[in-house]
Write a protein that holds these residues in place. Structure first.
Motif, PDB file in Angstrom:
ATOM      1  N   PRO A  53     -12.687 -13.301   0.559  1.00  0.00           N
ATOM      2  CA  PRO A  53     -11.704 -12.355   0.022  1.00  0.00           C
ATOM      3  C   PRO A  53     -10.612 -12.083   1.061  1.00  0.00           C
ATOM      4  O   PRO A  53     -10.848 -12.127   2.267  1.00  0.00           O
ATOM      5  CB  PRO A  53     -12.517 -11.088  -0.230  1.00  0.00           C
ATOM      6  N   ALA A  54      -9.414 -11.826   0.574  1.00  0.00           N
ATOM      7  CA  ALA A  54      -8.287 -11.522   1.453  1.00  0.00           C
ATOM      8  C   ALA A  54      -7.352 -10.554   0.733  1.00  0.00           C
ATOM      9  O   ALA A  54      -7.349 -10.473  -0.497  1.00  0.00           O
ATOM     10  CB  ALA A  54      -7.542 -12.794   1.831  1.00  0.00           C
ATOM     11  N   SER A  55      -6.572  -9.840   1.511  1.00  0.00           N
ATOM     12  CA  SER A  55      -5.554  -8.941   0.967  1.00  0.00           C
ATOM     13  C   SER A  55      -4.196  -9.363   1.509  1.00  0.00           C
ATOM     14  O   SER A  55      -4.087  -9.790   2.657  1.00  0.00           O
ATOM     15  CB  SER A  55      -5.828  -7.491   1.387  1.00  0.00           C
ATOM     16  N   TRP A  56      -3.179  -9.214   0.674  1.00  0.00           N
ATOM     17  CA  TRP A  56      -1.804  -9.536   1.059  1.00  0.00           C
ATOM     18  C   TRP A  56      -0.971  -8.306   0.761  1.00  0.00           C
ATOM     19  O   TRP A  56      -0.775  -7.942  -0.399  1.00  0.00           O
ATOM     20  CB  TRP A  56      -1.298 -10.729   0.267  1.00  0.00           C
ATOM     21  N   LEU A  57      -0.500  -7.659   1.802  1.00  0.00           N
ATOM     22  CA  LEU A  57       0.358  -6.487   1.664  1.00  0.00           C
ATOM     23  C   LEU A  57       1.741  -6.891   2.119  1.00  0.00           C
ATOM     24  O   LEU A  57       1.895  -7.441   3.210  1.00  0.00           O
ATOM     25  CB  LEU A  57      -0.173  -5.330   2.503  1.00  0.00           C
ATOM     26  N   HIS A  58       2.745  -6.618   1.289  1.00  0.00           N
ATOM     27  CA  HIS A  58       4.075  -7.149   1.548  1.00  0.00           C
ATOM     28  C   HIS A  58       5.128  -6.098   1.242  1.00  0.00           C
ATOM     29  O   HIS A  58       5.018  -5.372   0.256  1.00  0.00           O
ATOM     30  CB  HIS A  58       4.301  -8.380   0.668  1.00  0.00           C
ATOM     31  N   ALA A  59       6.139  -6.034   2.074  1.00  0.00           N
ATOM     32  CA  ALA A  59       7.279  -5.146   1.838  1.00  0.00           C
ATOM     33  C   ALA A  59       8.544  -5.978   1.777  1.00  0.00           C
ATOM     34  O   ALA A  59       8.734  -6.892   2.581  1.00  0.00           O
ATOM     35  CB  ALA A  59       7.380  -4.105   2.948  1.00  0.00           C
ATOM     36  N   SER A  60       9.398  -5.663   0.814  1.00  0.00           N
ATOM     37  CA  SER A  60      10.657  -6.371   0.651  1.00  0.00           C
ATOM     38  C   SER A  60      11.682  -5.405   0.062  1.00  0.00           C
ATOM     39  O   SER A  60      11.324  -4.352  -0.459  1.00  0.00           O
ATOM     40  CB  SER A  60      10.464  -7.563  -0.291  1.00  0.00           C
ATOM     41  N   LYS A  61      12.925  -5.782   0.135  1.00  0.00           N
ATOM     42  CA  LYS A  61      13.975  -4.950  -0.448  1.00  0.00           C
ATOM     43  C   LYS A  61      13.851  -4.936  -1.969  1.00  0.00           C
ATOM     44  O   LYS A  61      13.898  -3.883  -2.598  1.00  0.00           O
ATOM     45  CB  LYS A  61      15.354  -5.452  -0.024  1.00  0.00           C
ATOM     46  N   ASN A  62      13.693  -6.111  -2.576  1.00  0.00           N
ATOM     47  CA  ASN A  62      13.551  -6.220  -4.031  1.00  0.00           C
ATOM     48  C   ASN A  62      13.109  -7.644  -4.370  1.00  0.00           C
ATOM     49  O   ASN A  62      12.928  -8.476  -3.482  1.00  0.00           O
ATOM     50  CB  ASN A  62      14.859  -5.847  -4.751  1.00  0.00           C
ATOM     51  N   GLY A  63      12.969  -7.906  -5.659  1.00  0.00           N
ATOM     52  CA  GLY A  63      12.494  -9.207  -6.096  1.00  0.00           C
ATOM     53  C   GLY A  63      13.443 -10.349  -5.804  1.00  0.00           C
ATOM     54  O   GLY A  63      13.018 -11.496  -5.677  1.00  0.00           O
ATOM     55  N   LYS A  64      14.717 -10.063  -5.687  1.00  0.00           N
ATOM     56  CA  LYS A  64      15.700 -11.108  -5.421  1.00  0.00           C
ATOM     57  C   LYS A  64      15.490 -11.735  -4.036  1.00  0.00           C
ATOM     58  O   LYS A  64      15.786 -12.906  -3.829  1.00  0.00           O
ATOM     59  CB  LYS A  64      17.105 -10.531  -5.534  1.00  0.00           C
ATOM     60  N   VAL A  65      14.987 -10.968  -3.088  1.00  0.00           N
ATOM     61  CA  VAL A  65      14.784 -11.460  -1.720  1.00  0.00           C
ATOM     62  C   VAL A  65      13.307 -11.485  -1.316  1.00  0.00           C
ATOM     63  O   VAL A  65      12.989 -11.658  -0.145  1.00  0.00           O
ATOM     64  CB  VAL A  65      15.608 -10.630  -0.699  1.00  0.00           C
TER      65      VAL A  65
END
Length: 138
Positions: A16-28
């Protein structure tokens, strides 16, 4: 993000793994579709949580909530609006996401220095030993 994605693609089929991600929006949002594809296999063994600081109309609303179907929630484009703040949401996440009780869990951060400092401090405030936190800056 590419080195971390390569690591994930190597391990998600065996544990099992977790992926936590931050971005400005879906376009980038880098690799959004690939990560959703990975999350769709192995019965949710990869758990995703995504923050958009400035979502655009095409992103829609944050996807579902923790009470919706776990697979559908996991596949949402994004889950939280605003900056990533692990201590603020940790109590609302299933324990399988952050693995705070698992002394074998490792945390890999990738991003600009300020972002990584905030996330490292957040993990430490949640009880993660700094020796279990690794990072790659860009």
């Amino acid at each position: 993000i590419t080195p971390i994605l390569a690591m994930l693609e190597n391990i998600y089929v065996t544990r099992p793994a977790s992926w936590l991600h931050a971005s400005k929006n879906g376009k980038v949002h880098a690799y959004r579709d690939r990560l959703r594809e990975i999350a769709a296999v192995r019965s949710g063994e990869l758990q995703r949580r995504v923050w958009y600081s400035n979502p655009i109309a095409e992103d829609g609303a944050p996807g579902g909530n923790e009470n919706s179907s776990s697979l559908m929630y996991n596949l949402a484009k994004y889950h939280y609006k605003g900056s990533m703040d692990l201590p603020a949401v940790a109590s609302d996440m299933p324990p399988t996401i952050l693995q705070l009780e698992n002394d074998q869990a490792r945390y890999f951060l990738c991003g600009p220095p300020g972002f990584m400092d905030v996330q490292r401090n957040g993990l430490v405030s949640l009880g993660v030993m700094e020796s279990r936190i690794h990072w790659e800056g860009f």
